[in-house]
Design a protein around this motif. Structure first.
Motif, PDB file in Angstrom:
ATOM      1  N   PRO A   1     -43.097  16.267 -17.276  1.00 61.07           N
ATOM      2  CA  PRO A   1     -42.826  17.342 -16.068  1.00 61.07           C
ATOM      3  C   PRO A   1     -43.671  18.505 -16.091  1.00 61.07           C
ATOM      4  O   PRO A   1     -43.856  18.941 -15.145  1.00 61.07           O
ATOM      5  N   LYS A   2     -43.932  18.847 -17.635  1.00 58.50           N
ATOM      6  CA  LYS A   2     -44.745  19.985 -17.556  1.00 58.50           C
ATOM      7  C   LYS A   2     -46.236  20.174 -17.006  1.00 58.50           C
ATOM      8  O   LYS A   2     -46.809  21.146 -16.851  1.00 58.50           O
ATOM      9  N   LEU A   3     -46.649  18.935 -16.630  1.00 55.97           N
ATOM     10  CA  LEU A   3     -47.872  18.821 -15.985  1.00 55.97           C
ATOM     11  C   LEU A   3     -47.817  18.864 -14.550  1.00 55.97           C
ATOM     12  O   LEU A   3     -48.891  18.535 -13.764  1.00 55.97           O
ATOM     13  N   GLN A   4     -46.737  19.020 -13.971  1.00 51.57           N
ATOM     14  CA  GLN A   4     -46.442  19.223 -12.429  1.00 51.57           C
ATOM     15  C   GLN A   4     -47.431  20.424 -12.061  1.00 51.57           C
ATOM     16  O   GLN A   4     -47.718  21.463 -12.679  1.00 51.57           O
ATOM     17  N   ALA A   5     -48.011  20.410 -10.910  1.00 56.99           N
ATOM     18  CA  ALA A   5     -48.603  21.348 -10.312  1.00 56.99           C
ATOM     19  C   ALA A   5     -47.697  22.653 -10.118  1.00 56.99           C
ATOM     20  O   ALA A   5     -46.681  22.592  -9.695  1.00 56.99           O
ATOM     21  N   LYS A   6     -48.225  23.855 -10.839  1.00 56.43           N
ATOM     22  CA  LYS A   6     -47.249  25.118 -10.711  1.00 56.43           C
ATOM     23  C   LYS A   6     -47.271  25.741  -9.269  1.00 56.43           C
ATOM     24  O   LYS A   6     -46.423  26.394  -8.948  1.00 56.43           O
ATOM     25  N   LYS A   7     -48.609  25.455  -8.685  1.00 56.19           N
ATOM     26  CA  LYS A   7     -48.464  26.120  -7.139  1.00 56.19           C
ATOM     27  C   LYS A   7     -48.898  24.694  -6.130  1.00 56.19           C
ATOM     28  O   LYS A   7     -50.081  24.476  -6.402  1.00 56.19           O
ATOM     29  N   VAL A   8     -48.034  24.382  -5.342  1.00 52.44           N
ATOM     30  CA  VAL A   8     -48.037  23.483  -4.446  1.00 52.44           C
ATOM     31  C   VAL A   8     -48.920  23.759  -3.182  1.00 52.44           C
ATOM     32  O   VAL A   8     -48.192  24.858  -2.689  1.00 52.44           O
ATOM     33  N   THR A   9     -50.080  23.512  -2.895  1.00 52.60           N
ATOM     34  CA  THR A   9     -50.707  24.188  -1.788  1.00 52.60           C
ATOM     35  C   THR A   9     -50.837  23.208  -0.584  1.00 52.60           C
ATOM     36  O   THR A   9     -51.365  23.457   0.704  1.00 52.60           O
ATOM     37  N   VAL A  10     -50.425  22.035  -0.642  1.00 52.94           N
ATOM     38  CA  VAL A  10     -50.525  20.829   0.437  1.00 52.94           C
ATOM     39  C   VAL A  10     -49.486  21.171   1.739  1.00 52.94           C
ATOM     40  O   VAL A  10     -48.617  21.596   1.437  1.00 52.94           O
ATOM     41  N   LYS A  11     -49.959  21.095   2.859  1.00 48.82           N
ATOM     42  CA  LYS A  11     -49.346  21.153   3.923  1.00 48.82           C
ATOM     43  C   LYS A  11     -48.235  20.075   3.937  1.00 48.82           C
ATOM     44  O   LYS A  11     -48.395  18.997   3.851  1.00 48.82           O
ATOM     45  N   LYS A  12     -46.951  20.673   4.466  1.00 52.52           N
ATOM     46  CA  LYS A  12     -45.693  19.881   4.597  1.00 52.52           C
ATOM     47  C   LYS A  12     -45.300  19.388   5.995  1.00 52.52           C
ATOM     48  O   LYS A  12     -45.553  20.367   6.891  1.00 52.52           O
ATOM     49  N   ILE A  13     -44.846  18.386   6.346  1.00 52.76           N
ATOM     50  CA  ILE A  13     -44.453  17.903   7.501  1.00 52.76           C
ATOM     51  C   ILE A  13     -43.240  17.109   7.513  1.00 52.76           C
ATOM     52  O   ILE A  13     -43.175  16.273   6.550  1.00 52.76           O
ATOM     53  N   ALA A  14     -42.322  17.341   8.295  1.00 49.53           N
ATOM     54  CA  ALA A  14     -40.777  16.254   8.177  1.00 49.53           C
ATOM     55  C   ALA A  14     -41.268  15.102   8.850  1.00 49.53           C
ATOM     56  O   ALA A  14     -42.068  14.690   9.614  1.00 49.53           O
ATOM     57  N   ALA A  15     -40.397  14.247   8.614  1.00 50.77           N
ATOM     58  CA  ALA A  15     -40.696  12.522   8.843  1.00 50.77           C
ATOM     59  C   ALA A  15     -40.491  12.525  10.564  1.00 50.77           C
ATOM     60  O   ALA A  15     -41.319  11.972  10.988  1.00 50.77           O
ATOM     61  N   LYS A  16     -39.670  13.249  10.881  1.00 52.75           N
ATOM     62  CA  LYS A  16     -39.303  13.247  12.284  1.00 52.75           C
ATOM     63  C   LYS A  16     -40.437  13.756  13.273  1.00 52.75           C
ATOM     64  O   LYS A  16     -40.967  13.281  14.262  1.00 52.75           O
ATOM     65  N   ASP A  17     -40.949  14.750  12.674  1.00 47.91           N
ATOM     66  CA  ASP A  17     -42.187  15.518  13.421  1.00 47.91           C
ATOM     67  C   ASP A  17     -43.460  14.560  13.299  1.00 47.91           C
ATOM     68  O   ASP A  17     -44.164  14.549  14.254  1.00 47.91           O
ATOM     69  N   LEU A  18     -43.760  13.937  12.156  1.00 47.05           N
ATOM     70  CA  LEU A  18     -44.764  13.264  11.937  1.00 47.05           C
ATOM     71  C   LEU A  18     -44.406  11.925  12.813  1.00 47.05           C
ATOM     72  O   LEU A  18     -45.502  11.364  13.686  1.00 47.05           O
ATOM     73  N   ARG A  19     -43.616  11.456  13.050  1.00 48.10           N
ATOM     74  CA  ARG A  19     -43.107  10.118  13.918  1.00 48.10           C
ATOM     75  C   ARG A  19     -43.257  10.527  15.373  1.00 48.10           C
ATOM     76  O   ARG A  19     -43.994   9.985  16.007  1.00 48.10           O
ATOM     77  N   LYS A  20     -43.067  11.921  15.829  1.00 46.31           N
ATOM     78  CA  LYS A  20     -43.305  12.429  17.170  1.00 46.31           C
ATOM     79  C   LYS A  20     -44.565  12.378  17.474  1.00 46.31           C
ATOM     80  O   LYS A  20     -45.072  11.897  18.481  1.00 46.31           O
TER      81      LYS A  20
ATOM     82  N   THR B   1     -42.160  14.893   2.761  1.00 50.42           N
ATOM     83  CA  THR B   1     -40.962  15.096   2.045  1.00 50.42           C
ATOM     84  C   THR B   1     -39.821  13.963   2.350  1.00 50.42           C
ATOM     85  O   THR B   1     -39.699  14.175   3.679  1.00 50.42           O
ATOM     86  N   ASN B   2     -39.161  13.259   1.398  1.00 53.80           N
ATOM     87  CA  ASN B   2     -38.025  12.397   1.728  1.00 53.80           C
ATOM     88  C   ASN B   2     -38.543  11.768   3.243  1.00 53.80           C
ATOM     89  O   ASN B   2     -37.853  11.700   4.065  1.00 53.80           O
ATOM     90  N   ALA B   3     -39.552  10.834   2.878  1.00 57.79           N
ATOM     91  CA  ALA B   3     -40.092  10.060   3.845  1.00 57.79           C
ATOM     92  C   ALA B   3     -39.232   8.880   4.046  1.00 57.79           C
ATOM     93  O   ALA B   3     -39.454   8.142   5.073  1.00 57.79           O
ATOM     94  N   THR B   4     -38.063   8.797   3.317  1.00 57.08           N
ATOM     95  CA  THR B   4     -37.295   7.597   3.575  1.00 57.08           C
ATOM     96  C   THR B   4     -36.690   7.282   4.955  1.00 57.08           C
ATOM     97  O   THR B   4     -36.142   6.447   5.410  1.00 57.08           O
ATOM     98  N   ALA B   5     -36.759   8.583   5.745  1.00 60.57           N
ATOM     99  CA  ALA B   5     -36.217   8.754   7.057  1.00 60.57           C
ATOM    100  C   ALA B   5     -37.010   7.724   8.183  1.00 60.57           C
ATOM    101  O   ALA B   5     -36.769   7.546   9.028  1.00 60.57           O
ATOM    102  N   LEU B   6     -38.343   7.554   7.588  1.00 55.74           N
ATOM    103  CA  LEU B   6     -39.173   6.788   8.125  1.00 55.74           C
ATOM    104  C   LEU B   6     -38.928   5.301   8.258  1.00 55.74           C
ATOM    105  O   LEU B   6     -39.403   4.343   9.104  1.00 55.74           O
ATOM    106  N   PHE B   7     -38.290   4.587   7.566  1.00 58.74           N
ATOM    107  CA  PHE B   7     -37.496   3.445   7.237  1.00 58.74           C
ATOM    108  C   PHE B   7     -36.264   3.232   7.979  1.00 58.74           C
ATOM    109  O   PHE B   7     -35.595   3.915   8.044  1.00 58.74           O
TER     110      PHE B   7
END
Length: 566
Positions: A115-134, A151-157
């Motif tokens: 886990p120490k190699l995780q990105a310290k600064k996340v710069t990607v744009k995020k979108i909710a599953a319901k908004d993507l579906r829309k 994030t939490n794309a399990t709502a798409l299933f």
């Protein structure tokens, strides 16, 4: 009285022998009631069902032969205790079938996470599953301007599908599938094996080692107490990308992963066309190319993949690369990954300065994040890049033209699917595989004789390019011509077969692959096979250009066959 060991093992040590103990004390025979006990133990490797069956048989025989009542009671008591063991085992198996594994690999094969190699600064744009579906339902193209993290794309299933997917795509389940274990082979490259070697003046490509999934787990995941498998240099070469259909018995196993019905994707139709062509020409391809060469051609050239599983231990990951110019989405089923993405322009800008000094585009994902990335940022001015941390259940969408590198921070498996729905991209992909002289793609020339080179698109008779083509094509061996023409027919056929299902693409005039080109290439193939005195009939390759999937296979043959009079 029989006592069942708490170790859940059956030592049949003296099943009835304990009843014949030697009485060492003179007063024992004088007792009115003598209580004896015998222990039956079950080892982990023992067949519990068989033991239960045999003890039940002894109890039945004791009744039939009218043995002493205390012997019958003893055996019946043992049968009752064994029945409880069988019932408990059934409950455990049922729980095992419904339990959702938290990790891709079982503890025996699990590599330590980093886990120490995780990105310290996340710069990607995020979108909710319901908004993507829309957005998709409103007609938005999945080829967005920039990468997205859902994030939490399990709502798409669908309800219950995500748990089913995590159970089905775990290392334990895959390894326990006997049929899959027998048929599936992973193309494993040992880190010390060269991918090509010089034979005389020719560079000969080597083949990877085909290994079973269970063997792969041992090589890339399994350590020992004395020498545990550590993430990094021990595992950086272990990531595998496999055609999803090679890991299934049928397409129904991938049904739950088809989460974007709104997207029109040409690739499923093209892949199915090729599958039908391979099936229809299964016997004749071996006649045309030779049995061994045909098997290799089917896998590497004839088949088309657009759905993949990517899996590997902690510390594994491929080098920085682009996804054939196509957009794709990647859903992480188990594990954790770090992503870095950058545009083609930024890649080329930095590469001019740093490629020779760092060879950053040839190094593994682990070495890229551990060593190369800090230097690219501090010394070579890398700025316009996007970073993301992807956890199980997250989905990453990568547009076309973006370079990417991803590193597994824990043992991971993901499913990703490439998308081809835009006309310009479809035309470019097709031409890049058939005829694009600007990118040194001359495949279509194999369908023409040396005297016909001027009929190719953009070739002026008498020009330097025309003369070069005439000379080059005259030196090509017949075997290479035949293999290349087959490749063109599969590429162009899969393009033209979109006409009925996706008429908006206007595929007949969209690219170099026109109906006229199909007929020309087939005619040339017939001529080359005749010169070779081949017995192949090519009845499985339609004379007219295909317009749908129904143009290939038994249905097509039946439609063209003359009707017999009753």
């Amino acid at each position: 009285m029989a006592v069942l060991s708490g170790r859940r093992c059956f030592d049949v040590a003296a099943l009835l022998g304990g009843l014949l103990l030697q009485l060492t004390f003179q007063g024992a025979l004088a007792q009115q009631t003598l209580k004896l006990s015998a222990m039956l133990t079950l080892e982990r490797t023992d067949d519990k069902a068989k033991t239960f069956e045999q003890v039940s048989m002894l109890a039945s025989q004791a009744k039939e032969k009218k043995l002493e009542s205390n012997v019958v009671r003893f055996l019946e008591n043992m049968v009752g205790q064994l029945q409880k063991v069988m019932d408990a085992q059934k409950v455990v198996e049922q729980q095992k079938d419904t339990a959702v594994p938290k990790d891709f690999t079982p503890p025996k094969y699990r590599v330590k996470s980093i886990p120490k190699l995780q990105a310290k600064k996340v710069t990607v744009k995020k979108i909710a599953a319901k908004d993507l579906r829309k957005k998709l339902k409103e007609g938005a193209n999945i080829n967005f301007d920039a990468p997205l993290l859902v994030t939490n794309a399990t709502a798409l299933f669908e309800a219950g599908d995500w748990d089913k997917i995590r159970r089905h795509w775990s290392a334990s389940r895959i390894m326990s599938d006997e049929k899959l274990e027998q048929k599936m082979r992973i193309e494993y490259w040992p880190p010390d094996k060269a991918r090509a070697r010089l034979v005389g003046n020719m560079l000969q490509m080597e083949d990877p080692d085909p290994v079973k999934f269970s063997r792969y787990l041992v090589i890339c995941h399994h350590g020992t107490p004395a020498k545990p498998m550590l993430p990094g240099q021990n595992t950086e070469h272990c990531e595998q990308t496999m055609d999803a259909t090679d890991m299934t018995h049928n397409n129904s196993e991938l049904q739950e992963l088809a989460i974007f019905p709104e997207i029109k994707n040409a690739l499923p139709v093209q892949a199915e066309f090729r599958r039908r062509m391979l099936e229809a020409g299964r016997e004749e391809l071996s006649v045309i190319l030779g049995k061994k060469a045909a098997e290799k051609w089917k896998t590497r050239t004839g088949k088309m993949a657009f759905r993949y599983f990517v899996f590997g231990p902690s510390g594994s990951g491929d080098k920085l690369h682009a996804e054939n110019g196509l957009p794709f989405y990647d859903v992480l089923i188990h594990g954790s990954r770090r992503w870095l993405l950058l545009t083609e322009d930024e890649m080329e800008r930095v590469a001019k300065k740093a490629r020779e000094a760092l060879e950053f585009d040839k190094t593994s994902a682990y070495m890229f994040f551990e060593e190369k990335l800090p230097e690219l940022i501090d010394e070579f001015g890398l700025k316009k890049h996007i970073e993301a941390n992807q956890q199980a259940g997250d989905l990453v969408i990568v547009p076309s033209g973006w370079y990417r590198v991803s590193l597994s921070l824990a043992d991971s498996i993901s499913y990703y699917e490439t998308i081809l729905s835009e006309k310009d991209t479809l035309a470019a992909v097709t031409d890049n595989n058939v005829w694009n002289p600007n990118f040194r793609q001359y495949q279509l020339a194999f369908c023409y004789s040396a005297d016909e080179m001027h009929n190719l698109p953009g070739v002026d008779k008498g020009s330097q390019f025309h003369n070069w083509l005439k000379e080059a094509i005259s030196k090509v061996k017949n075997e290479e011509l035949i293999s290349s023409i087959l490749q063109i027919l599969f590429q162009c056929g899969s393009m033209l077969a979109l006409d009925t299902q996706m008429p908006e693409l206007s595929v007949k005039t969209l690219s170099t692959c026109t109906p006229a080109v199909w007929k020309k290439c087939r005619k040339t193939l017939v001529s080359k096979l005749k010169a070779k005195k081949s017995t192949a009939s090519l009845a499985w390759i339609p004379e007219e250009a295909p317009t749908s999937l129904d143009s290939i296979g038994p249905g097509a043959a039946a439609a063209k066959a003359p009707q017999q009079e009753l």
